[in-house]
Design an enzyme around this catalytic site. Structure first.
Site, PDB file in Angstrom:
ATOM      1  N   PHE A 188      60.487 -21.230 -43.681  1.00  0.00           N
ATOM      2  CA  PHE A 188      60.320 -20.541 -44.964  1.00  0.00           C
ATOM      3  C   PHE A 188      58.930 -19.911 -44.983  1.00  0.00           C
ATOM      4  CE2 PHE A 188      63.793 -23.328 -45.956  1.00  0.00           C
ATOM      5  CZ  PHE A 188      64.514 -22.676 -46.950  1.00  0.00           C
ATOM      6  N   TYR A 233      58.367 -27.486 -42.141  1.00  0.00           N
ATOM      7  CA  TYR A 233      58.384 -26.935 -40.778  1.00  0.00           C
ATOM      8  C   TYR A 233      57.636 -27.859 -39.819  1.00  0.00           C
ATOM      9  CZ  TYR A 233      57.872 -23.555 -36.975  1.00  0.00           C
ATOM     10  OH  TYR A 233      57.914 -22.920 -35.749  1.00  0.00           O
ATOM     11  N   ILE A 278      73.517 -22.861 -34.009  1.00  0.00           N
ATOM     12  CA  ILE A 278      73.186 -24.275 -33.752  1.00  0.00           C
ATOM     13  C   ILE A 278      73.436 -25.161 -34.977  1.00  0.00           C
ATOM     14  CG2 ILE A 278      71.506 -23.598 -31.973  1.00  0.00           C
ATOM     15  CD1 ILE A 278      69.291 -24.765 -33.827  1.00  0.00           C
TER      16      ILE A 278
END
Length: 276
Positions: free
Chosen positions: A94, A193, A63
């Site tokens: 991470f 994130y 992607i």
């Protein structure tokens, strides 16, 4: 051109994506594509499911690579004339103790989780057939990260009129703010994130709105969801759910009956709509 319905799961050679493919192979009445960046790992994953008596198919997909996304798009168009189910599962995180500089973590995480997912949507959403289902795998971390944003940012991310361009600008600004070490001053939480998944959840809300405006008669349902805290390479061995349990909500959304008029444009966990 095949009239067989087709489902595609991104990033599905392991973890939750793999479990989603397994469940769809058992329940979806058509072809199910397991995708992976690395063809070797993808074929290995397919072989594992074949040992269980299931019949997934494989297609390469990275992607982060627009050419790879377009190759899949052209294949689906040619072979099936479109797509019935798209599960955007591919993503990275991470580890908590990773020493990579935060600005690098921000750039890398958003590149895949937000911008990569958006590119897949831009290329594949136009192929989704009437009564199709699109599931963007987000995370409850998007909610907790939203709560740690400044009031101004929260307002923007909760807006029912935010555009995709505005969202892209905000996601780009986060990456730039981390490079200048001003992200906290600018009202961002300290989680790359989390911000990437805010992006995925808000993108889903925008996409659902666009489908309502442009393709109302097609009855396509598009939602974001949180699989929960799942034992994967990403979350580690202490997480509370197995991958198969993590797959339950994404699979539920992928297999909503054709006469269902919702949920649409929502954020769900444990098959339940959550407030955003």
């Amino acid at each position: 051109m095949s009239n067989v319905p087709v489902a595609v799961v991104t990033g599905s050679n392991k973890g939750i994506g793999f479990a989603i493919v397994r469940a769809l192979c058992k329940q979806f009445p058509g072809d199910v594509y397991l995708t992976a960046r690395d063809p070797g790992r993808g074929q290995e994953a397919v072989a594992k499911l074949q040992e269980e008596g299931l019949h997934p198919l494989f297609h390469q997909l990275d992607i982060d690579d627009l050419q790879s996304i377009r190759a899949l798009r052209d294949f689906l168009k040619e072979k099936y004339g479109g797509l019935n189910v798209l599960v955007n599962n591919a993503g990275i995180a991470f580890k908590v103790h990773d020493t990579t500089p935060f600005a690098v973590q921000a750039e890398v995480t958003l590149k895949t989780n937000f911008f990569g997912t958006r590119n897949v949507c831009m290329e594949l959403l136009p192929l989704v057939k009437p009564y199709g289902k699109v599931v963007n795998v987000s995370s409850m971390v998007s909610s907790s990260a939203l709560g740690r944003c400044s009031q101004e940012l929260q307002q923007k991310f909760r807006s029912d009129t935010i555009t995709e361009d505005e969202l892209v600008k905000l996601m780009t600004k986060f990456v730039e703010d981390t490079k200048k070490s001003v992200h906290e001053k600018e009202g961002w939480p300290n989680t790359a994130y989390g911000v990437s998944k805010i992006g995925v959840t808000v993108l889903s809300r925008i996409q659902a709105r666009m489908l309502n405006e442009k393709r109302k008669g097609d009855h396509i349902l598009l939602n974001a969801c949180c699989p929960g805290w799942v034992r994967t390479d990403m979350a580690g061995p202490k997480a509370t759910k197995s991958p198969d349990e993590g797959a339950e909500t994404p699979v539920y959304l992928a297999l909503l009956p054709s006469d269902a008029d919702g949920p649409h444009g929502q954020f769900l966990s444990d098959k339940t709509v959550r407030s955003w």
